[in-house]
Design a protein around this motif. Structure first.
Motif, PDB file in Angstrom:
ATOM      1  N   THR A  39      41.491  43.178  32.755  1.00 44.04           N
ATOM      2  CA  THR A  39      40.397  44.057  33.153  1.00 44.04           C
ATOM      3  C   THR A  39      40.094  45.034  32.029  1.00 44.04           C
ATOM      4  OG1 THR A  39      41.867  45.742  34.065  1.00 44.04           O
ATOM      5  CG2 THR A  39      41.176  43.954  35.564  1.00 44.04           C
ATOM      6  N   VAL A  69      33.669  36.545  31.982  1.00 46.47           N
ATOM      7  CA  VAL A  69      34.334  36.924  33.227  1.00 46.47           C
ATOM      8  C   VAL A  69      34.892  35.644  33.844  1.00 46.47           C
ATOM      9  CG1 VAL A  69      34.033  37.889  35.541  1.00 46.47           C
ATOM     10  CG2 VAL A  69      32.799  38.890  33.603  1.00 46.47           C
ATOM     11  N   ARG A  71      37.218  35.883  36.658  1.00 51.12           N
ATOM     12  CA  ARG A  71      37.398  36.128  38.091  1.00 51.12           C
ATOM     13  C   ARG A  71      37.059  37.586  38.389  1.00 51.12           C
ATOM     14  NH1 ARG A  71      43.014  35.812  36.674  1.00 51.12           N
ATOM     15  NH2 ARG A  71      44.083  37.754  37.111  1.00 51.12           N
ATOM     16  N   THR A  72      36.792  37.833  39.659  1.00 50.27           N
ATOM     17  CA  THR A  72      36.519  39.196  40.116  1.00 50.27           C
ATOM     18  C   THR A  72      37.308  39.436  41.390  1.00 50.27           C
ATOM     19  OG1 THR A  72      34.614  38.496  41.430  1.00 50.27           O
ATOM     20  CG2 THR A  72      34.166  39.221  39.169  1.00 50.27           C
ATOM     21  N   ARG A  73      37.500  40.713  41.691  1.00 48.45           N
ATOM     22  CA  ARG A  73      38.123  41.077  42.962  1.00 48.45           C
ATOM     23  C   ARG A  73      37.653  42.478  43.334  1.00 48.45           C
ATOM     24  NH1 ARG A  73      44.268  43.092  42.731  1.00 48.45           N
ATOM     25  NH2 ARG A  73      43.977  44.687  41.170  1.00 48.45           N
ATOM     26  N   LYS A  74      37.606  42.740  44.623  1.00 50.68           N
ATOM     27  CA  LYS A  74      37.204  44.053  45.128  1.00 50.68           C
ATOM     28  C   LYS A  74      38.429  44.957  45.192  1.00 50.68           C
ATOM     29  CE  LYS A  74      32.809  43.828  46.414  1.00 50.68           C
ATOM     30  NZ  LYS A  74      31.805  44.723  45.944  1.00 50.68           N
ATOM     31  N   VAL A  78      35.014  48.651  44.661  1.00 50.62           N
ATOM     32  CA  VAL A  78      34.504  48.408  43.304  1.00 50.62           C
ATOM     33  C   VAL A  78      34.886  46.987  42.888  1.00 50.62           C
ATOM     34  CG1 VAL A  78      34.674  49.129  40.887  1.00 50.62           C
ATOM     35  CG2 VAL A  78      34.699  50.850  42.696  1.00 50.62           C
ATOM     36  N   THR A  79      33.969  46.297  42.247  1.00 50.78           N
ATOM     37  CA  THR A  79      34.264  44.948  41.754  1.00 50.78           C
ATOM     38  C   THR A  79      34.970  45.049  40.412  1.00 50.78           C
ATOM     39  OG1 THR A  79      32.343  44.034  42.893  1.00 50.78           O
ATOM     40  CG2 THR A  79      33.301  42.713  41.113  1.00 50.78           C
ATOM     41  N   GLU A  80      36.184  44.543  40.370  1.00 54.63           N
ATOM     42  CA  GLU A  80      36.974  44.538  39.145  1.00 54.63           C
ATOM     43  C   GLU A  80      36.797  43.173  38.488  1.00 54.63           C
ATOM     44  OE1 GLU A  80      41.129  46.594  38.488  1.00 54.63           O
ATOM     45  OE2 GLU A  80      41.386  44.697  39.555  1.00 54.63           O
ATOM     46  N   ARG A  81      36.435  43.165  37.223  1.00 55.03           N
ATOM     47  CA  ARG A  81      36.207  41.922  36.484  1.00 55.03           C
ATOM     48  C   ARG A  81      37.378  41.647  35.550  1.00 55.03           C
ATOM     49  NH1 ARG A  81      31.419  44.583  36.756  1.00 55.03           N
ATOM     50  NH2 ARG A  81      29.649  43.432  37.611  1.00 55.03           N
ATOM     51  N   TYR A  82      37.781  40.383  35.521  1.00 54.04           N
ATOM     52  CA  TYR A  82      38.817  39.938  34.594  1.00 54.04           C
ATOM     53  C   TYR A  82      38.129  39.122  33.505  1.00 54.04           C
ATOM     54  CZ  TYR A  82      42.568  41.474  37.632  1.00 54.04           C
ATOM     55  OH  TYR A  82      43.433  42.245  38.361  1.00 54.04           O
TER      56      TYR A  82
END
Length: 175
Positions: A39, A69, A71-74, A78-82
């Protein structure tokens, strides 16, 4: 244009891509992403940047197609982007004669920042036939590939750089 297959080589071909990889901070961000997604916060911590600076540099790399990007996760709404490197290998264009070699400049900067005792630097001046020159280049590449296959993201980062070249005339070579 990002490469979807991480086993492929991404060829830097545009001015925007070359500007993106020519920056030492962005080079170090790509090194962080080489083995595992991260991230913006993780990148900032690993490179020693403020989150805002890290975000700025990652956006430039993403726009140039060098990172993406994955993957993403909430997290708390907030959306966290990898982010990850776009390809296993990035090929830079050869610099013209007398032009700076971006890869070697970054390598020297990283070497100079490395703690003493944590580096092995040697230089050898050789006289080789064309066949020996070609063979040595292949052997060095095979050695790098062998150790790349052994790389484990859980282990500390190590960089290996080699340059095998014939010096320009007038730099000590007998004429």
């Amino acid at each position: 244009m990002p490469v979807d297959d991480p086993d492929q080589t991404f060829h830097v071909t545009t001015a925007e891509q070359l500007r993106a990889v020519s920056n030492l901070t962005r080079h170090r961000i790509m090194a962080v992403l080489r083995f595992e997604p991260a991230t913006i916060t993780q990148i900032a911590e690993r490179v020693g940047l403020a989150k805002g600076s890290s975000s700025y540099h990652v956006r430039l790399l993403e726009r140039a197609g060098l990172v993406k990007v994955v993957r993403t996760r909430k997290v708390r709404g907030v959306t966290e982007r990898y982010y990850a490197i776009a390809a296993a290998s990035i090929a830079l264009p050869d610099p013209g004669v007398g032009e700076p070699d971006v890869l070697m400049r970054h390598a020297v900067a990283d070497l100079e920042a490395a703690p003493t005792g944590e580096r092995h630097v040697r230089m050898a001046h050789l006289r080789l036939t064309d066949a020996q020159f070609t063979e040595l280049g292949k052997r060095l590449q095979a050695l790098a590939d062998e150790y790349r296959a052994l790389s484990d993201p859980a282990l500390p980062d190590v960089s290996m750089v080699f340059a095998l070249f014939r010096p320009a005339r007038g730099t000590g070579e007998a004429k």
